[in-house]
Design a protein around this motif. Structure first.
Motif, mmCIF file in Angstrom:
data_model
loop_
_atom_site.group_PDB
_atom_site.id
_atom_site.type_symbol
_atom_site.label_atom_id
_atom_site.label_comp_id
_atom_site.label_asym_id
_atom_site.label_seq_id
_atom_site.Cartn_x
_atom_site.Cartn_y
_atom_site.Cartn_z
ATOM 1 N N LEU A 14 -0.749 -2.808 0.160
ATOM 2 C CA LEU A 14 -1.358 -2.541 1.462
ATOM 3 C C LEU A 14 -0.551 -1.513 2.244
ATOM 4 O O LEU A 14 -1.119 -0.662 2.942
ATOM 5 C CB LEU A 14 -1.493 -3.832 2.268
ATOM 6 C CG LEU A 14 -2.507 -4.851 1.750
ATOM 7 C CD1 LEU A 14 -2.412 -6.150 2.536
ATOM 8 C CD2 LEU A 14 -3.925 -4.290 1.842
ATOM 9 N N GLU A 15 0.764 -1.572 2.128
ATOM 10 C CA GLU A 15 1.606 -0.592 2.818
ATOM 11 C C GLU A 15 1.398 0.808 2.246
ATOM 12 O O GLU A 15 1.309 1.785 2.996
ATOM 13 C CB GLU A 15 3.069 -1.003 2.707
ATOM 14 C CG GLU A 15 3.431 -2.176 3.598
ATOM 15 C CD GLU A 15 4.823 -2.717 3.336
ATOM 16 O OE1 GLU A 15 5.324 -3.456 4.207
ATOM 17 O OE2 GLU A 15 5.413 -2.405 2.283
ATOM 18 N N THR A 16 1.307 0.911 0.941
ATOM 19 C CA THR A 16 1.091 2.210 0.307
ATOM 20 C C THR A 16 -0.259 2.792 0.674
ATOM 21 O O THR A 16 -0.388 3.990 0.957
ATOM 22 C CB THR A 16 1.189 2.080 -1.226
ATOM 23 O OG1 THR A 16 2.498 1.655 -1.579
ATOM 24 C CG2 THR A 16 0.879 3.408 -1.919
ATOM 25 N N LEU A 17 -1.280 1.939 0.697
ATOM 26 C CA LEU A 17 -2.645 2.412 0.883
ATOM 27 C C LEU A 17 -3.079 2.465 2.340
ATOM 28 O O LEU A 17 -4.026 3.177 2.687
ATOM 29 C CB LEU A 17 -3.610 1.517 0.099
ATOM 30 C CG LEU A 17 -3.340 1.441 -1.409
ATOM 31 C CD1 LEU A 17 -4.245 0.401 -2.042
ATOM 32 C CD2 LEU A 17 -3.526 2.802 -2.059
ATOM 33 N N GLY A 18 -2.408 1.724 3.205
ATOM 34 C CA GLY A 18 -2.826 1.649 4.598
ATOM 35 C C GLY A 18 -2.579 2.927 5.368
ATOM 36 O O GLY A 18 -3.260 3.211 6.355
ATOM 37 N N ASP A 19 -1.614 3.710 4.946
ATOM 38 C CA ASP A 19 -1.312 4.997 5.558
ATOM 39 C C ASP A 19 -1.950 6.071 4.675
ATOM 40 O O ASP A 19 -1.632 6.194 3.500
ATOM 41 C CB ASP A 19 0.207 5.181 5.623
ATOM 42 C CG ASP A 19 0.607 6.478 6.297
ATOM 43 O OD1 ASP A 19 -0.036 7.514 6.036
ATOM 44 O OD2 ASP A 19 1.572 6.466 7.082
ATOM 45 N N LYS A 20 -2.889 6.842 5.236
ATOM 46 C CA LYS A 20 -3.600 7.834 4.431
ATOM 47 C C LYS A 20 -2.647 8.855 3.816
ATOM 48 O O LYS A 20 -2.909 9.408 2.747
ATOM 49 C CB LYS A 20 -4.658 8.529 5.276
ATOM 50 C CG LYS A 20 -5.857 7.649 5.623
ATOM 51 C CD LYS A 20 -6.903 8.433 6.383
ATOM 52 C CE LYS A 20 -8.163 7.589 6.615
ATOM 53 N NZ LYS A 20 -7.923 6.429 7.457
ATOM 54 N N LEU A 21 -1.536 9.116 4.500
ATOM 55 C CA LEU A 21 -0.583 10.085 3.973
ATOM 56 C C LEU A 21 0.114 9.561 2.723
ATOM 57 O O LEU A 21 0.234 10.262 1.717
ATOM 58 C CB LEU A 21 0.450 10.436 5.045
ATOM 59 C CG LEU A 21 -0.115 11.069 6.317
ATOM 60 C CD1 LEU A 21 0.992 11.273 7.331
ATOM 61 C CD2 LEU A 21 -0.803 12.381 6.000
ATOM 62 N N SER A 22 0.579 8.312 2.772
ATOM 63 C CA SER A 22 1.244 7.749 1.596
ATOM 64 C C SER A 22 0.236 7.532 0.469
ATOM 65 O O SER A 22 0.577 7.666 -0.711
ATOM 66 C CB SER A 22 1.955 6.438 1.946
ATOM 67 O OG SER A 22 1.037 5.444 2.345
ATOM 68 N N ALA A 23 -1.014 7.204 0.820
ATOM 69 C CA ALA A 23 -2.048 7.036 -0.204
ATOM 70 C C ALA A 23 -2.320 8.362 -0.907
ATOM 71 O O ALA A 23 -2.461 8.422 -2.141
ATOM 72 C CB ALA A 23 -3.326 6.486 0.415
ATOM 73 N N LYS A 68 -3.923 -5.459 6.781
ATOM 74 C CA LYS A 68 -2.640 -5.535 7.467
ATOM 75 C C LYS A 68 -1.572 -6.101 6.539
ATOM 76 O O LYS A 68 -1.595 -7.294 6.198
ATOM 77 C CB LYS A 68 -2.757 -6.423 8.710
ATOM 78 C CG LYS A 68 -3.703 -5.888 9.789
ATOM 79 C CD LYS A 68 -3.107 -4.676 10.478
ATOM 80 C CE LYS A 68 -3.990 -4.255 11.660
ATOM 81 N NZ LYS A 68 -3.455 -3.038 12.306
ATOM 82 N N ALA A 69 -0.639 -5.254 6.145
ATOM 83 C CA ALA A 69 0.433 -5.713 5.265
ATOM 84 C C ALA A 69 1.269 -6.796 5.931
ATOM 85 O O ALA A 69 1.729 -7.738 5.271
ATOM 86 C CB ALA A 69 1.314 -4.528 4.865
#
Length: 452
Positions: free
Chosen positions: A112-121, A90-91
């Motif tokens: 964490l924000e970049t990686l937490g969303d599968k789309l942005s990852a 959790k960012a």
């Protein structure tokens, strides 16, 4: 190292005990926050201090960010270790810790924000030259239908935020897509608070391979080899091993390089796991996601590298520099981890909480047991079903399999129904022994849901 460090552990079960032990080895104090259902766990008995957060349900204890931060501050902690699950990715929690002067033992809020969303990852992976599977996000059913026509079947419908198999559906034909898309979106919204889903091509002959990375705040990032986590049931891992015997040597190097491209591209800090699908027929590699935390299966990497991952994770969080370079990492032997769970294989692995009346792991050389259990322990119904991890290390895969079979065969456990028999039978199955399995093998082999 100073003995004045004090770490708050925002987790439970075997990983909480694992972190307590790491603190002990470092000479640090540990404060464990527990729910009222976990006051008598081994971790609670071993921690320097234990505080009760709230009622048994996770939302009232382990997921209550305000309660966790208040407990960490009021107990004089320097840092918070989130373990895995709960608040670990959790960012907002990592940022709240920083705002209160607490070190978050994990990736940065931005990572964490970049990686937490599968789309942005996925987008980030593509930006650094790492291949991803054909697919994309869909906000409406019409968009999903159009995208599916372009991708082709089979297709996996996945939650954009989340994991553990929730919000994930396999679709084999167009007429199945509408209901699968709606169910996946609903499950994702209920489990993760976000109903966004995306579609990606499903790989039939897939191996699930993940690469462990470790980075510090001084610009260093290394990989510690790969793990194979192909043996799964409904996207839940059952057995993990290191290294993978399914990879061509050239593909192993490609995987490691891809993981480092992501880690170094992010200036990654802490422990992370970069996950891939490997098509054994075409040798294609596709990025899946990054888990920016310690993994359940981290002991197999520790077994073949000799590196205490939790110790290093803690030290780099306090600003330490990695004590080794990539050239120093050497893999020796083969390790296999079995996840013993309180689940009934004859009921599709339905959870079976209850009191543990007997718990006797056999002491066997080469076998590590990570567990928070003891005889008389009441296994609660509120959390995941993991009871213990048995990690067998041998000179090669055959030796590790034989040792794992011996360990599970001599384990004495009574009370809740467990998957012990399932694990024992899987270890002797010809397809498992020869590593001819795929991520869907177990479900296809036992399609009726009654596992062996």
């Amino acid at each position: 190292m100073t003995a004045s460090r004090r770490i708050y552990i925002a987790n439970r079960g075997e990983i909480a005990l694992r972190i307590v032990e790491a603190c002990e080895r470092l000479g640090y104090e540990s404060v464990l926050g527990v729910s009222s259902a976990d006051r008598e766990t081994l971790a609670a008995k071993r921690a320097t201090r234990t505080v009760v957060l709230g009622e048994p349900r996770s939302t009232e204890s382990y997921l209550n960010q305000n309660a966790v931060i208040h407990a960490a501050l009021s107990s004089g902690c320097d840092a918070v270790h989130p373990g895995y699950g709960f608040l670990s990715e959790k960012a907002t929690f990592a940022r709240a810790c920083a705002e209160e002067g607490l070190i978050f033992i994990g990736a940065t809020p931005e990572q964490l924000e970049t990686l937490g969303d599968k789309l942005s990852a996925r987008a980030f992976a593509e930006s650094v030259g790492v291949p991803v599977s054909p697919g994309g996000a869909t906000e409406t059913l019409d968009e999903a239908l159009a995208l599916a026509a372009g991708i082709g079947f089979p297709i996996l419908v996945k939650a954009a935020n989340g994991g553990g198999g929730r919000g994930m559906k396999l679709v084999t034909a167009m007429d199945e897509l509408a209901s699968a898309w709606q169910v996946a979106s609903s499950e994702a919204a209920a489990a993760f608070g976000d109903g966004t889903v995306f579609l990606e091509r499903f790989v039939r002959a897939a191996k699930h391979i993940e690469v462990q990375i470790l980075g510090d705040a001084h610009g260093h990032c290394v990989h510690l080899g790969e793990r194979e986590c192909t043996l799964q049931f409904r996207y839940q891992k059952i057995l993990e091993e290191a290294p993978s015997t399914a990879l061509h040597p050239d593909d192993r190097k490609r995987l490691h390089d891809y993981a480092l491209q992501i880690g170094r591209g992010l200036s990654y800090q802490g422990l992370g796991t970069v996950e891939f699908l490997y098509d054994v027929e075409t040798r294609d590699i596709c990025f899946l996601e990054v888990n920016p935390r310690v993994q359940v299966e981290h002991p197999v990497t520790e077994a073949v590298t000799g590196v205490d991952l939790v110790r290093e994770q803690i030290l780099v969080a306090f600003g330490g520099e990695l004590p080794f370079t990539q050239a120093d990492i050497r893999l020796q032997g083969h390790a296999i981890e079995l996840r013993l769970t309180a689940q009934d294989p004859q009921q599709g692995l339905r959870p079976t909480p209850g009191r543990l009346t007997r718990w006797r792991p056999a002491p066997i050389g080469g076998v590590r047991v990570d567990s928070h259990l003891y005889e008389g322990y009441l296994f609660p119904p509120y959390y995941d079903a993991l009871m213990a991890k048995l990690v067998a290390t041998g000179a090669d895969r055959a030796g590790a399999l034989a040792l794992a079979a011996r360990a599970i065969g001599r384990l004495e456990v009574e009370g809740p129904i467990t998957n012990r028999t399932l694990l024992a039978r899987l270890l002797e199955h010809p397809d498992v022994v020869a590593n001819r399995i795929t991520t869907r093998w177990l479900e296809e082999e036992f399609a009726e849901g009654r596992l062996p």
